[in-house]
Write a protein that holds these residues in place. Structure first.
Motif, PDB file in Angstrom:
ATOM      1  N   PHE A  42       0.831  -1.204   0.000  1.00 55.71           N
ATOM      2  CA  PHE A  42       0.000   0.000   0.000  1.00 55.71           C
ATOM      3  C   PHE A  42       0.867   1.256   0.000  1.00 55.71           C
ATOM      4  N   ILE A  43       1.909   1.240   0.811  1.00 51.45           N
ATOM      5  CA  ILE A  43       2.811   2.396   0.903  1.00 51.45           C
ATOM      6  C   ILE A  43       3.529   2.601  -0.423  1.00 51.45           C
ATOM      7  N   GLU A  44       4.039   1.521  -0.990  1.00 50.45           N
ATOM      8  CA  GLU A  44       4.743   1.623  -2.274  1.00 50.45           C
ATOM      9  C   GLU A  44       3.822   2.150  -3.368  1.00 50.45           C
ATOM     10  N   ALA A  45       2.601   1.650  -3.426  1.00 50.72           N
ATOM     11  CA  ALA A  45       1.653   2.109  -4.447  1.00 50.72           C
ATOM     12  C   ALA A  45       1.323   3.592  -4.265  1.00 50.72           C
ATOM     13  N   ALA A  46       1.084   4.000  -3.032  1.00 50.70           N
ATOM     14  CA  ALA A  46       0.748   5.409  -2.765  1.00 50.70           C
ATOM     15  C   ALA A  46       1.917   6.317  -3.119  1.00 50.70           C
ATOM     16  N   LEU A  47       3.119   5.917  -2.763  1.00 50.57           N
ATOM     17  CA  LEU A  47       4.279   6.763  -3.040  1.00 50.57           C
ATOM     18  C   LEU A  47       4.613   6.805  -4.526  1.00 50.57           C
ATOM     19  N   GLY A  48       4.110   5.849  -5.295  1.00 54.56           N
ATOM     20  CA  GLY A  48       4.296   5.890  -6.741  1.00 54.56           C
ATOM     21  C   GLY A  48       3.659   7.124  -7.350  1.00 54.56           C
ATOM     22  N   GLU A  49       2.602   7.611  -6.725  1.00 51.16           N
ATOM     23  CA  GLU A  49       1.910   8.820  -7.183  1.00 51.16           C
ATOM     24  C   GLU A  49       2.586  10.095  -6.686  1.00 51.16           C
ATOM     25  N   PHE A  50       3.468   9.966  -5.694  1.00 55.16           N
ATOM     26  CA  PHE A  50       4.126  11.116  -5.068  1.00 55.16           C
ATOM     27  C   PHE A  50       5.641  10.909  -5.094  1.00 55.16           C
ATOM     28  N   SER A  51       6.182  10.649  -6.265  1.00 52.41           N
ATOM     29  CA  SER A  51       7.593  10.255  -6.390  1.00 52.41           C
ATOM     30  C   SER A  51       8.580  11.348  -5.976  1.00 52.41           C
ATOM     31  N   PRO A  93      -1.800   1.381   8.144  1.00 55.17           N
ATOM     32  CA  PRO A  93      -2.717   1.542   7.003  1.00 55.17           C
ATOM     33  C   PRO A  93      -3.152   0.191   6.452  1.00 55.17           C
ATOM     34  N   ALA A  94      -4.444   0.111   6.107  1.00 56.96           N
ATOM     35  CA  ALA A  94      -5.012  -1.138   5.607  1.00 56.96           C
ATOM     36  C   ALA A  94      -5.296  -1.099   4.109  1.00 56.96           C
ATOM     37  N   ASN A  95      -5.043   0.079   3.489  1.00 55.52           N
ATOM     38  CA  ASN A  95      -5.254   0.200   2.048  1.00 55.52           C
ATOM     39  C   ASN A  95      -4.549   1.453   1.525  1.00 55.52           C
ATOM     40  N   VAL A  96      -4.481   1.566   0.219  1.00 53.26           N
ATOM     41  CA  VAL A  96      -3.814   2.705  -0.421  1.00 53.26           C
ATOM     42  C   VAL A  96      -4.592   3.999  -0.157  1.00 53.26           C
ATOM     43  N   ARG A  97      -5.907   3.906  -0.107  1.00 52.59           N
ATOM     44  CA  ARG A  97      -6.745   5.094   0.077  1.00 52.59           C
ATOM     45  C   ARG A  97      -6.372   5.869   1.336  1.00 52.59           C
ATOM     46  N   GLU A  98      -6.152   5.166   2.443  1.00 53.37           N
ATOM     47  CA  GLU A  98      -5.789   5.830   3.702  1.00 53.37           C
ATOM     48  C   GLU A  98      -4.507   6.649   3.544  1.00 53.37           C
ATOM     49  N   ILE A  99      -3.552   6.088   2.850  1.00 58.05           N
ATOM     50  CA  ILE A  99      -2.267   6.767   2.668  1.00 58.05           C
ATOM     51  C   ILE A  99      -2.426   7.943   1.710  1.00 58.05           C
ATOM     52  N   ASN A 100      -3.175   7.736   0.634  1.00 55.08           N
ATOM     53  CA  ASN A 100      -3.411   8.835  -0.319  1.00 55.08           C
ATOM     54  C   ASN A 100      -4.115   9.995   0.360  1.00 55.08           C
TER      55      ASN A 100
END
Length: 105
Positions: A42-51, A93-100
């Motif tokens: 989830f963290i890796e996916a979210a940070l992909g949008e905020f490189s 965090p339990a999903n990407v949405r929370e991190i985003n």
């Protein structure tokens, strides 16, 4: 800065964190923690949008002063700072949405 796979044993001093300009994401945890391991996709996916967002991945635990200074109690804990001031956090965090949602705050 891209996603970091492992937690660093070397942590910056709190004084260094407090004077960092702009946005910074600090992640506290340990590599062996099952909650930390489960959250990594989830963290890796979210940070992909905020490189371009600086990501500090700091090992936490007994005797680790930086985590205590942020009152970290559970892992992983992600803390978003703006100019050294906390503007939000997500614990386990339990999903990407929370991190985003955190990163868009």
């Amino acid at each position: 800065m891209a996603y970091l796979a492992s937690y660093s044993e070397v942590a910056p001093d709190r004084a260094e964190i407090d004077v960092m300009p702009g946005m910074v994401l600090i992640e506290f945890g340990v590599d062996w923690c099952p909650h930390c391991q489960g959250a990594q996709p989830f963290i890796e996916a979210a940070l992909g949008e905020f490189s371009t967002l600086p990501h500090l991945k700091v090992e936490d635990g007994p005797g680790r002063r930086l985590g205590r200074s942020f009152r970290v109690k559970l892992w992983p804990t992600l803390i978003l700072l703006r100019d050294g001031q906390e503007i939000g956090r997500v614990v386990r965090p339990a999903n990407v949405r929370e991190i985003n949602e955190l990163l868009l705050s």
